[in-house]
Design an enzyme around this catalytic site. Structure first.
Site, PDB file in Angstrom:
ATOM      1  N   PRO A 250      33.422  35.947  59.237  1.00  0.00           N
ATOM      2  CG  PRO A 250      32.376  33.754  58.776  1.00  0.00           C
ATOM      3  CD  PRO A 250      33.216  34.467  59.990  1.00  0.00           C
ATOM      4  CB  CYS A 251      31.140  40.574  58.424  1.00  0.00           C
ATOM      5  SG  CYS A 251      32.443  41.250  57.780  1.00  0.00           S
ATOM      6  CG  HIS A 252      33.290  37.415  53.617  1.00  0.00           C
ATOM      7  ND1 HIS A 252      34.368  37.430  54.776  1.00  0.00           N
ATOM      8  CD2 HIS A 252      33.509  36.151  53.124  1.00  0.00           C
ATOM      9  CE1 HIS A 252      34.766  36.183  54.620  1.00  0.00           C
ATOM     10  NE2 HIS A 252      34.127  35.538  53.885  1.00  0.00           N
TER      11      HIS A 252
END
Lengths: 257, 171
Positions: A159-161
């Site tokens: 989850p780089c978001h």
């Protein structure tokens, strides 16, 4: 008919059919295969191999995904039917239950540590880039962290978001631009408008008077606090001055002594 | 582990055509040729991961893979004559143009039919020597036979393939 040695040599010039090496490597668990999965985010192309999931992207077509994979990962890739349990495991991962294995072999050690750290951020929460940099022991490498996240080959699932700029700007997103990043975060229950409002006013931490602890605003512990106990803080120095200590779960920075 | 995977990736790219041609020569059709080549490489991989780095480095890949392929082909066709007839429409030739393709297809068919008519020990020997272009020493190593035996088997195979009398060749 009679067969001469030249006929035999001609036979020796046969070429393996197209896609043969890819099929063999994939069977050996080395090459990558991919399929399209229907997820809460819509259709996502996902590639995997014997080591785990190796890439994911929302794209318009198979060709687009293959080109992107070739560019980003550089290994042979073929379309194939997925293992029976993969669709369910992908859905679980997006729902916040971790159970996927990832293949990050093509990345540097630094990139791998950035992505592993990003994976620790719970669903529904966000952290600034500087948090990752500090947590992995490279507190000054904030830009490099941004680059590593932008090049995340497995967005959505890693989850780089959930990593955003501390000034409230959503920041770039390799998985489909800022709009996609907002969409995914909203889907996960992050109240973006509130977050951006706070950031614009210069508030970065939420202090809780009753416990004397300060957190990142999306931290689970901060959100549990009663409204009347909440105090908004500009920075760690202010927090320290008012007698707060950093939360041990979301780990905001402590003021320099 | 990663070292072995790299070695194997290179091995697949370097030897895939050779192993496919070998499979074709021994089985006479594309489908079985691909299976022989694929089984050979997968067996090779399963063996490679158990080898020490030194052993992997010193491995003579060509004869080693040929030996595996010969065994794979033997096991598949034990007691069977190689299939001669190909199913139409399932093949993709790499040569351009329908005429060239048809011509070459017919030639290939004749050659593999003739090979299929040979006793297995002649077929294996002549395929390794002339289709695969191995030296007699390498072919002997692959087959686990003395060089002289391989030479005489190749010689007899060639005589039969040229249509010379089998009985006289056996004198």
């Amino acid at each position: 008919m009679t067969v001469q040695t030249t006929d035999l040599k001609e036979l020796g010039r046969l070429k393996a059919p197209a896609g043969f090496s890819e099929r063999v490597l994939s069977q050996a668990g080395i090459g990558d295969t991919y399929a399209v999965f229907d997820t809460v985010l819509g259709p996502v192309h996902v590639a995997w191999n014997g080591h785990g999931v190796s890439a994911a992207m929302r794209v318009g077509s198979d060709e687009e995904f293959e080109e992107w994979f070739e560019r980003e990962v550089g290994r042979p890739l073929t379309a194939a039917a997925p293992p029976a349990d993969l669709a369910a495991r992908l859905a679980n991962e997006l729902g916040g239950r971790r159970g996927l294995r990832f293949d990050l072999r093509g990345l540097t050690e630094f990139e791998q540590s950035v992505l592993r750290k990003a994976r620790e951020i719970p669903r529904g929460q966000v952290r600034p880039y500087g948090w990752i940099a500090r947590e992995i022991g490279h507190p000054r490498a904030v830009r490099a962290v941004g680059t590593a996240l932008a090049n995340n080959p497995i967005p959505y699932f890693i989850p780089c978001h959930r990593v955003v700029r501390s000034d409230g700007v959503i920041g770039n997103y390799g998985g489909g631009g800022p709009e996609a990043k907002k969409q995914i975060l909203s889907l996960e229950g992050v109240r973006l408008s509130k977050l951006q409002e706070l950031a614009r006013s210069g508030y970065r931490y939420e202090g809780v008077r009753s416990t004397k602890i300060y957190c990142y605003p999306t931290c689970h512990h901060a959100r549990r606090a009663q409204e009347r106990n909440v105090v908004w803080l500009h920075d760690e120095a202010e927090a320290r001055a008012q007698g707060f200590r950093p939360c041990k779960v979301c780990r905001p920075p402590a003021a320099a002594a | 582990m990663e070292g072995v995977e790299r070695v194997f990736e290179r091995m697949v790219h370097e030897h895939q055509d050779r192993l496919y041609a070998l499979g074709y020569a021994l089985t006479g059709n594309r489908h079985d040729a691909e299976e022989v080549a694929q089984d050979t490489l997968l067996r090779a991989y399963r063996a490679l991961v158990t080898y020490s780095p030194d052993r992997v480095r010193e491995l003579k890949q060509r004869p080693w893979l040929h030996r595996i392929a010969i065994n794979v082909a033997r096991n598949r066709h034990r007691g069977l004559r190689p299939r001669l007839v190909e199913l139409n429409g399932s093949e993709q030739d790499t040569t351009p143009g329908p005429e060239a393709r048809a011509l070459r297809q017919a030639q290939l068919h004749d050659v593999t039919a003739a090979l299929a008519g040979l006793p297995p020990r002649y077929r294996e020997a002549v395929v390794l020597r002339y289709v695969q272009d191995l030296s007699y020493d390498e072919a002997a190593q692959v087959l686990g036979q003395p060089v002289g035996t391989v030479k005489s088997n190749v010689h007899r195979a060639l005589k039969l393939l040229r249509g010379e009398n089998h009985d006289r060749a056996n004198d």
